[in-house]
Design a protein around this motif. Structure first.
Motif, PDB file in Angstrom:
ATOM      1  N   ASP A 192      75.193  16.572  53.859  1.00 47.18           N
ATOM      2  CA  ASP A 192      74.837  16.882  55.100  1.00 47.18           C
ATOM      3  C   ASP A 192      74.359  18.361  55.038  1.00 47.18           C
ATOM      4  O   ASP A 192      75.123  19.508  54.757  1.00 47.18           O
ATOM      5  N   TYR A 193      72.907  18.487  54.409  1.00 44.04           N
ATOM      6  CA  TYR A 193      72.203  19.836  54.440  1.00 44.04           C
ATOM      7  C   TYR A 193      71.357  20.275  55.432  1.00 44.04           C
ATOM      8  O   TYR A 193      70.262  21.068  55.261  1.00 44.04           O
ATOM      9  N   ARG A 194      71.551  20.036  56.678  1.00 38.29           N
ATOM     10  CA  ARG A 194      70.759  20.175  57.777  1.00 38.29           C
ATOM     11  C   ARG A 194      70.301  21.608  57.756  1.00 38.29           C
ATOM     12  O   ARG A 194      69.148  22.006  58.039  1.00 38.29           O
ATOM     13  N   ASP A 195      71.323  22.622  57.687  1.00 41.76           N
ATOM     14  CA  ASP A 195      71.023  23.931  58.072  1.00 41.76           C
ATOM     15  C   ASP A 195      70.021  24.596  56.840  1.00 41.76           C
ATOM     16  O   ASP A 195      69.074  25.364  57.109  1.00 41.76           O
ATOM     17  N   LYS A 196      70.507  24.112  55.713  1.00 37.73           N
ATOM     18  CA  LYS A 196      69.908  24.684  54.436  1.00 37.73           C
ATOM     19  C   LYS A 196      68.224  23.988  54.517  1.00 37.73           C
ATOM     20  O   LYS A 196      67.373  24.664  54.203  1.00 37.73           O
ATOM     21  N   ILE A 197      68.182  22.885  54.786  1.00 39.43           N
ATOM     22  CA  ILE A 197      66.706  22.125  55.056  1.00 39.43           C
ATOM     23  C   ILE A 197      66.197  22.793  56.035  1.00 39.43           C
ATOM     24  O   ILE A 197      64.968  23.056  55.740  1.00 39.43           O
ATOM     25  N   MET A 198      66.541  23.007  57.046  1.00 39.85           N
ATOM     26  CA  MET A 198      65.819  23.757  57.908  1.00 39.85           C
ATOM     27  C   MET A 198      65.521  25.209  57.831  1.00 39.85           C
ATOM     28  O   MET A 198      64.279  25.423  57.995  1.00 39.85           O
ATOM     29  N   ALA A 199      66.224  25.742  57.192  1.00 35.08           N
ATOM     30  CA  ALA A 199      65.968  27.135  56.764  1.00 35.08           C
ATOM     31  C   ALA A 199      64.781  27.016  55.600  1.00 35.08           C
ATOM     32  O   ALA A 199      63.695  27.731  55.666  1.00 35.08           O
TER      33      ALA A 199
END
Length: 109
Positions: free
Chosen positions: A88-95
């Motif tokens: 779950d890397y949604r925040d890092k991917i979105m950034a």
């Protein structure tokens, strides 16, 4: 007197290649107007982040997948029209995507 000044004294006619202007690097992949969809699922009990909605060339999509996997230091794959990233890397991917000029839409959770 720092090292830069000492080098100027030793080599007065050398032109420095450094400039105060920040260098802007172009991304290696095609940027689209529509947002990329970033969602989270559990497959066989393990978390997976899925990216969908990229309408560029498949080769650019593969480059994006490779860049994301190396940025996050995780495994993943490119299947069909989506990128699967383990965890779950949604925040890092979105950034990462926003930093490279993409628009991202978060779906679920």
């Amino acid at each position: 007197m720092d090292l830069h000044d000492q080098l100027k004294n030793l080599f007065p006619d050398h032109v420095s290649e450094e400039s105060n202007e920040p260098k802007i690097e172009k991304p290696d992949f095609w940027i689209q107007d529509e947002p990329i969809i970033c969602k989270y699922e559990k497959r066989k009990g393990k978390p997976v982040t899925i990216l969908e909605g990229y309408n560029g060339a498949k080769e650019d999509f593969r480059k994006l997948a490779k860049a994301l996997k190396s940025y996050l230091s995780v495994g993943g794959s490119f299947k069909g029209e989506s990128i699967l990233i383990q965890g779950d890397y949604r925040d890092k991917i979105m950034a990462f995507l926003k930093e490279n000029g993409f628009t991202v839409k978060r779906v679920g959770g």
